[in-house]
Enzyme design. Structure first.
Site, PDB file in Angstrom:
ATOM      1  N   GLY A  92      -5.101  -8.658 -28.913  1.00 18.36           N
ATOM      2  CA  GLY A  92      -3.921  -7.918 -29.332  1.00 18.36           C
ATOM      3  C   GLY A  92      -2.703  -8.814 -29.353  1.00 18.36           C
ATOM      4  CB  CYS A  93       0.864  -7.976 -28.898  1.00 13.63           C
ATOM      5  SG  CYS A  93       2.456  -8.789 -28.718  1.00 13.63           S
ATOM      6  CG  PHE A  94       0.845 -14.053 -29.469  1.00 13.85           C
ATOM      7  CD1 PHE A  94       2.137 -13.569 -29.509  1.00 13.85           C
ATOM      8  CD2 PHE A  94       0.447 -14.898 -30.486  1.00 13.85           C
ATOM      9  CE1 PHE A  94       3.025 -13.895 -30.518  1.00 13.85           C
ATOM     10  CE2 PHE A  94       1.318 -15.247 -31.516  1.00 13.85           C
ATOM     11  CZ  PHE A  94       2.613 -14.742 -31.522  1.00 13.85           C
TER      12      PHE A  94
END
Length: 184
Positions: free
Chosen positions: A14-16
């Site tokens: 997902g979002c880093f």
């Protein structure tokens, strides 16, 4: 840390911003760097990756000391931080750039990743079929500098307040109790 014995692993969950900020808190992790991997565009930008047309995933490259934290412990954190049953998304972040993926360097590392997936599935933490990709590592492209340590620099940004912050608090509670966090 003994720099001669450091190892690296690259994965996307997902979002880093969420993944990088949590891994940087772990004992034995020298660095967690946000970036891109798995696509066909050289030196991609965030804007290009967000289109979903580069083939890249948002990833984090972890440099760690296996004498302090094991590959298996890193995988436990990885599967704690994201839902590996969601195909090409994490919550409201939708697109192939948010896919669950583990990049392996050789067959031994691939076998360890397969075992980590099996162990996580058997734990019952997530209900449903795991969609985590196992992909041969090719190249890691570091994200733009403003993405590095993004949450620490922007904790009141709306996405950070609503998504990243609560995930970090849940992470700290769970892994702090296990004694895996740095005391910084």
């Amino acid at each position: 840390m003994d720099n001669n014995n450091l190892e690296q692993i690259t994965f996307g969950g997902g979002c880093f911003w969420c993944v990088e900020s949590c891994f940087n808190m772990l004992k034995g992790v020298q660095s967690a760097i946000s970036g891109y991997s798995g696509g066909h565009k050289d030196n991609p930008t965030y804007e290009e990756v967000c289109t979903g047309e580069t083939g890249h995933a948002e990833v984090v490259q972890i440099t760690y000391d296996p004498a302090v934290i094991s590959y298996e412990q890193l995988m436990d954190v990885f599967f704690f931080l994201h839902d590996p049953t969601q195909l090409n998304r994490q919550g409201n972040d939708i697109g192939t750039q948010y896919r669950s993926v583990i990049y392996y360097k050789d067959e031994a590392e691939k076998a360890k990743a397969e075992q980590a997936i099996k162990t996580s599935q058997e734990s019952g933490r997530w209900q449903g079929t795991y969609v985590t990709e196992l992909t041969k590592f090719d190249i890691f492209w570091p994200a733009e500098q403003y993405h590095q340590g993004y949450y620490n620099e922007n904790p009141t940004q709306p996405y950070c307040s609503a998504v990243v912050g609560p995930k970090i608090q849940k992470f700290k509670k769970h892994f702090g109790e296990l004694g895996m966090l740095n005391q910084a």
